[in-house]
Enzyme design. Structure first.
Site, PDB file in Angstrom:
ATOM      1  N   TYR A 123      -3.392  11.445   7.354  1.00 28.39           N
ATOM      2  CA  TYR A 123      -3.308  10.347   6.896  1.00 28.39           C
ATOM      3  C   TYR A 123      -2.368   9.232   7.816  1.00 28.39           C
ATOM      4  O   TYR A 123      -2.805   8.251   8.095  1.00 28.39           O
ATOM      5  CB  TYR A 123      -2.718  10.434   5.404  1.00 28.39           C
ATOM      6  N   GLY A 172       0.932  -1.135  -0.249  1.00 31.66           N
ATOM      7  CA  GLY A 172      -0.070   0.114   0.028  1.00 31.66           C
ATOM      8  C   GLY A 172       0.876   1.380  -0.261  1.00 31.66           C
ATOM      9  O   GLY A 172       1.857   1.265  -0.422  1.00 31.66           O
ATOM     10  N   CYS A 173       0.400   2.220   0.589  1.00 30.19           N
ATOM     11  CA  CYS A 173       0.972   3.542   0.626  1.00 30.19           C
ATOM     12  C   CYS A 173       2.521   3.369   1.265  1.00 30.19           C
ATOM     13  O   CYS A 173       2.606   3.089   2.221  1.00 30.19           O
ATOM     14  CB  CYS A 173       0.422   4.593   1.356  1.00 30.19           C
ATOM     15  N   PHE A 174       3.700   3.950   0.506  1.00 29.68           N
ATOM     16  CA  PHE A 174       4.871   3.563   0.888  1.00 29.68           C
ATOM     17  C   PHE A 174       5.232   4.335   2.308  1.00 29.68           C
ATOM     18  O   PHE A 174       6.305   4.094   3.091  1.00 29.68           O
ATOM     19  CB  PHE A 174       5.915   3.716  -0.181  1.00 29.68           C
ATOM     20  N   TRP A 175       4.312   5.300   2.432  1.00 32.78           N
ATOM     21  CA  TRP A 175       4.929   6.191   3.733  1.00 32.78           C
ATOM     22  C   TRP A 175       4.965   5.239   4.973  1.00 32.78           C
ATOM     23  O   TRP A 175       5.632   5.323   5.885  1.00 32.78           O
ATOM     24  CB  TRP A 175       3.491   7.269   4.085  1.00 32.78           C
TER      25      TRP A 175
END
Length: 220
Positions: free
Chosen positions: A189, A43-46
């Site tokens: 987020y 998913g989101c790499f953050w």
């Protein structure tokens, strides 16, 4: 350019079931190399980067793109969902301190939900798929065996959709994406989607948790 959901809804579950039900890999060969790299898409790499930056034995974690061509490794292009890339993180680690199998267990236990196809939390699209890109034949064998083990154990009610994909290269993301969780812990987020994962790592894997994140750039 791709955008992220503001994630103002309650945080999604880290995974579908108690973390304690995610067993250690039955296949996890020892490795005496001084350093190795592993690539995970979750998913989101953050958040993926943020979790692995807190794992003891990890010496580096870089957000980037894997699965497509170098020419398409750019945030706006990847956000179209047509490049073959997934947002991914390249993890550099000391296998004498943390095994590849342990990194896999952390990935499945707290980083990503392996049962949602092309979706993680509020993010949808093939660029948010869960995937493992082995950097050695041994990693491929270990990851393949572990997915089969988890499937046979029925850790999740739904089938696992995470794939072991060919490693076509890793391409670092833009500088503003690096160390995002560490730099902006108050970003909505991050608060709703990613900080709970770091906390889950601390609680479920205290022996592998490091309080001070290892970052790409100097923070502060």
């Amino acid at each position: 350019m791709a955008t992220r959901s503001p994630a103002i809804a309650p945080a999604p579950k880290v995974n579908a079931g108690p973390i304690a039900r995610v067993p250690a890999p039955a296949v996890d060969p020892s490795d005496n190399a001084a350093t190795r790299t592993a690539i995970f898409a979750g998913g989101c790499f953050w958040g993926v980067q943020g979790v692995f930056q807190h794992v003891e034995g990890v010496t580096g974690a870089v957000s980037g793109y894997s699965g497509g061509k170098k020419a398409d490794a750019e945030y706006g292009a990847v956000g179209s969902g047509t490049t073959g890339h997934a947002e991914a993180v390249q993890v550099t680690y000391d296998p004498r301190k943390v095994s590849y199998g342990t990194l896999l267990r952390i990935f499945f236990a707290v980083v990503a939900d392996p049962t949602t196809l092309n979706r993680q939390g509020p993010d949808r699209g093939t660029q948010y798929r869960t995937a493992i890109f082995p950097t050695t034949p041994e990693q491929k064998a270990t990851a393949t065996a572990y997915i089969a083990q988890l499937g046979a154990a029925k850790v999740w009610k739904a089938p696992i959709v995470t794939k072991v994909e060919p490693n076509k290269g890793f391409f670092a993301a833009e500088k503003y994406h690096q160390d995002f969780l560490t730099r902006k812990p108050d970003y909505p987020y991050i608060v709703y989607n990613d900080l709970p994962k770091v906390e889950a790592l601390r609680v479920a894997f205290p022996q592998h948790f490091r309080k001070q994140a290892v970052t790409v750039y100097k923070i502060g």
